[in-house]
Enzyme design. Structure first.
Site, PDB file in Angstrom:
ATOM      1  N   CYS A  69      -4.513  46.288  23.768  1.00  0.00           N
ATOM      2  CA  CYS A  69      -5.339  47.097  24.384  1.00  0.00           C
ATOM      3  C   CYS A  69      -5.798  48.438  23.899  1.00  0.00           C
ATOM      4  O   CYS A  69      -4.918  49.154  23.524  1.00  0.00           O
ATOM      5  CB  CYS A  69      -4.712  47.171  25.711  1.00  0.00           C
ATOM      6  SG  CYS A  69      -5.377  48.784  26.870  1.00  0.00           S
ATOM      7  N   CYS A  72      -5.172  51.563  25.715  1.00  0.00           N
ATOM      8  CA  CYS A  72      -3.689  51.987  25.633  1.00  0.00           C
ATOM      9  C   CYS A  72      -3.276  52.694  24.474  1.00  0.00           C
ATOM     10  O   CYS A  72      -2.471  53.472  24.471  1.00  0.00           O
ATOM     11  CB  CYS A  72      -2.952  50.767  25.871  1.00  0.00           C
ATOM     12  SG  CYS A  72      -3.060  49.718  27.223  1.00  0.00           S
TER      13      CYS A  72
END
Ligand SMILES: [Zn+2]
Length: 144
Positions: A69, A72
């Protein structure tokens, strides 16, 4: 009793009882002697999750993330920064939803990154989406 706090050691998960006024004096674990606060988020796994969420007397902020991600990864330094500012009154932790899908599903994490604040084992706030360091600090302080 109310003058002390249970703090779970990030290294050995021993539950320490720390006097409230000693919290800022760099307390060490009574079992493994390591620092109870390192200014870095700790890594949660299935074998330590319930202990950290359930036994800490301070709020625990969990960053639900995954290695694939992008947002993230972008938020990771901000979360580190927030840990340095919020500890020792708050514990910051990360949960890799890819390696621990059962926990992510238990808390119905629909998108990542998602930050969740736990107090005494219960979720008290949740915020999906990446945030900068100061925003994380402000959000945690206004919700815990
Ligand atoms: Zn320890």
């Amino acid at each position: 009793m109310s003058d002390s706090l249970h703090i779970v050691c990030p290294h050995c998960t021993a539950v320490n009882r720390i006097a409230k006024q000693r919290l800022n004096d760099a307390p060490r674990c009574g079992k493994c002697s390591k620092a109870l606060f390192t200014d870095h988020p700790l890594e949660l796994r299935s074998d330590n999750f319930s202990r950290h969420i359930g036994r800490n007397d301070i709020p625990v902020v969990v960053d639900f993330w995954a290695p694939w991600c992008g947002p993230c990864k972008m938020m990771a330094p901000a979360f580190e920064q927030a840990a340095a500012q919020l500890e020792p009154g708050v514990r910051l932790a990360k949960l890799n939803t890819e390696s621990e899908p059962a926990i992510a599903s238990q808390y119905a994490i629909r998108s990542i990154p998602t930050l969740v604040i736990f107090e005494n084992g219960h979720e008290v706030a949740r915020q999906p989406g990446a945030m900068g360091g100061p925003d994380i600090v402000n959000w945690v302080r206004s919700n815990s």
